[in-house]
Design a protein around this motif. Sequence first.
Motif, PDB file in Angstrom:
ATOM      1  N   ASN A 215       0.826  -1.204   0.000  1.00  0.00           N
ATOM      2  CA  ASN A 215       0.000   0.000   0.000  1.00  0.00           C
ATOM      3  C   ASN A 215       0.863   1.258   0.000  1.00  0.00           C
ATOM      4  O   ASN A 215       2.065   1.212   0.301  1.00  0.00           O
ATOM      5  CB  ASN A 215      -0.931  -0.005   1.216  1.00  0.00           C
TER       6      ASN A 215
ATOM      7  N   THR B 112       2.145  -0.229   4.293  1.00  0.00           N
ATOM      8  CA  THR B 112       1.534  -1.417   4.881  1.00  0.00           C
ATOM      9  C   THR B 112       1.312  -2.441   3.774  1.00  0.00           C
ATOM     10  O   THR B 112       1.463  -2.144   2.577  1.00  0.00           O
ATOM     11  CB  THR B 112       0.193  -1.086   5.557  1.00  0.00           C
TER      12      THR B 112
ATOM     13  N   THR C 226      -1.202  -5.746   2.259  1.00  0.00           N
ATOM     14  CA  THR C 226      -2.504  -6.408   2.289  1.00  0.00           C
ATOM     15  C   THR C 226      -2.426  -7.677   1.448  1.00  0.00           C
ATOM     16  O   THR C 226      -1.948  -7.644   0.309  1.00  0.00           O
ATOM     17  CB  THR C 226      -3.608  -5.486   1.753  1.00  0.00           C
TER      18      THR C 226
ATOM     19  N   LYS D 110      -4.169  -7.810   6.766  1.00  0.00           N
ATOM     20  CA  LYS D 110      -3.398  -6.572   6.624  1.00  0.00           C
ATOM     21  C   LYS D 110      -2.319  -6.512   7.700  1.00  0.00           C
ATOM     22  O   LYS D 110      -2.581  -6.740   8.881  1.00  0.00           O
ATOM     23  CB  LYS D 110      -4.299  -5.341   6.728  1.00  0.00           C
TER      24      LYS D 110
ATOM     25  N   TYR E 173     -10.055  -1.565  -1.034  1.00  0.00           N
ATOM     26  CA  TYR E 173      -9.548  -2.682  -1.829  1.00  0.00           C
ATOM     27  C   TYR E 173     -10.632  -3.205  -2.748  1.00  0.00           C
ATOM     28  O   TYR E 173     -11.826  -3.161  -2.446  1.00  0.00           O
ATOM     29  CB  TYR E 173      -9.048  -3.822  -0.919  1.00  0.00           C
TER      30      TYR E 173
END
Length: 603
Positions: A317, A321, A323, A347, A383
């Motif tokens: 991301n 981060t 996912t 996540k 998402y």
Amino acid sequence: MKHSLLLFILLLLGKLVFSQQYLNSTYITQGLAYPPTNIIPTDSGYIIGSSTANTIYLLDSSANEKWFKQYPLSLPGGYGNLISDNNGKYIASGTLQGGIDGAYLIKFNNSFDTIYSKILITETICSSCLSMVHCFVDNNGKYILLGHNSRDSSGVSIPDVDALFIKTDTSGTIINHKLIGPSNNADWFNTGLQMGNNYYLFGGTYSYAPGSVVGMDRTDGWIVKTDLQGNEISSAAFGNPNIYDHDFIFTLKTHQNKLLTGVDYGIAKHSSGFRMFKPRLLVLNDDLSVYKDLFFKNSYVSNDTLFNSSIVDGILNIDSTYTFLGRDVAVSISTHSGLHSNGFVLKLNKSLKVLYFRNYIHNGGNYTSIIPTVIASTADSGYIFGGYVNDNTLTPSQQSWLVKTDSLGCDGFHSCDDTTLVCQILQAPDTACKNDTSWIHVKFKGRSAPYFIYANTTLALDSVYYPYTLPLWIDTLMPYFPTTTGMQQVIVKLQDPWGWYQTDTVQIFVKNCGSGSIEETWYPKKVEVFPNPATNELHVKIRSAITTPVSITIYDMQGKVVKQIATKLNETVINISGLKEGVYGIRVVGDNITVSDRFVKLE
């Protein structure tokens, strides 16, 4: 005025939440299922590339078809993947099959009209020996195409298939064409990226398993580091050498310039013949040495059902981060058939700690199987992901599946049903010493970690994350350090990252113990039993030095002993997957410890 302003803010927040775009839908296109292999979010909707029949189509925010295009070449086939070339155009690679196999490259403008289509190489002798499954654009704008083939660039056949590397310029003219691998077993590429002056190519291999291992059990994840001409510099295989591990199918470059990839790690073979595995994430240095090795969830058996989980795709991301998209599967041991499966999203923060975990079913009621395939981020920090569904209540029974969530993974239907912020005190000492630490047993859950736990106004636990076993609840001990005597009301406060909080309260009598100490009526040796409830594993942690073996006994509510072990470890993990659902007692005895407790076993 204050109340009016507060009401306005609440109405605005409510409007924003209400207008959040959600989606969890099955759909068909042109009367058939064209499951997404790639999803590209745009201002007009979602561009879907499907591996079925060279298909690209555009869906609106409700999964309604806006346009549909097929690109018939000389033979039937399907896209390996579809990507942007970062210059307002798109490229797709794939394989043609039907007597003559061909690896092709197609380039489109931003309206998906064909600029050119080229068959780069062909295979006329060995059916299914040529496959092109992935492409990416390198830092110099060149196109890298990956797959496998049984014939090298000179047309010479090899005993098995090796990994295929093709590099072209933007016009599709081949610059480099190589086969990579030991040539004595099957090797293949599924994905890749450039980092620095090297390509890192990921896939699978049969070449590293012992000679005694046969068939699919020879499969390991495989990584090759090359120069920018595709010449191999080094390679490494990862997996259980005796049991089938899935090949690597995605890779990411981390914010630390390391490589992150995922694979299913084979744990064991069940007596029924089913493979037991669990998700694994590997973080690698640029020399392919392991930087971090993480395992999630667990494969387990309950009665006649075996449960497995896997990770199928991942994205980095914009806030660094991560996912990941995955799948939980339940199969019947006696009938050797699938029972059901669901999708999940996991996540992690930039340090690879678990922020949240969400499960997804499709919005159609009873279902047989969900097969998630691909995930992408959207402009609103949410998402979009999809795959396909097999469901006998639908017509046709196989349909494509698309889910749109917010930034917390909520799809507006079921995925966030269990995210209410809850804080519970499970056990606490009756008496504590002034200016000495006591321990309070708490469990809690919410929308997302990190959580912050306070004892009254003192921060007791800072930045608590979910464990890698991915339970719904976090079950742990929190310290309490009283500074005044008498009966004290202890308010345990759980706070989430947005400042929302919940509390629970307990009364503890605090006395001045002087130079001595008092015996706590709860956990004299600070024994922690978690998680509670538990499904597959129960942890018993003893927070003191152990000099002689300690006996741990689990018994049912009729007093029958169902498990008993001796240990000198401070933390013991007990496999309880074979126990029936219900309430059990646990007793820890030895080395001046005598503790009894109960826990709940869930299926």
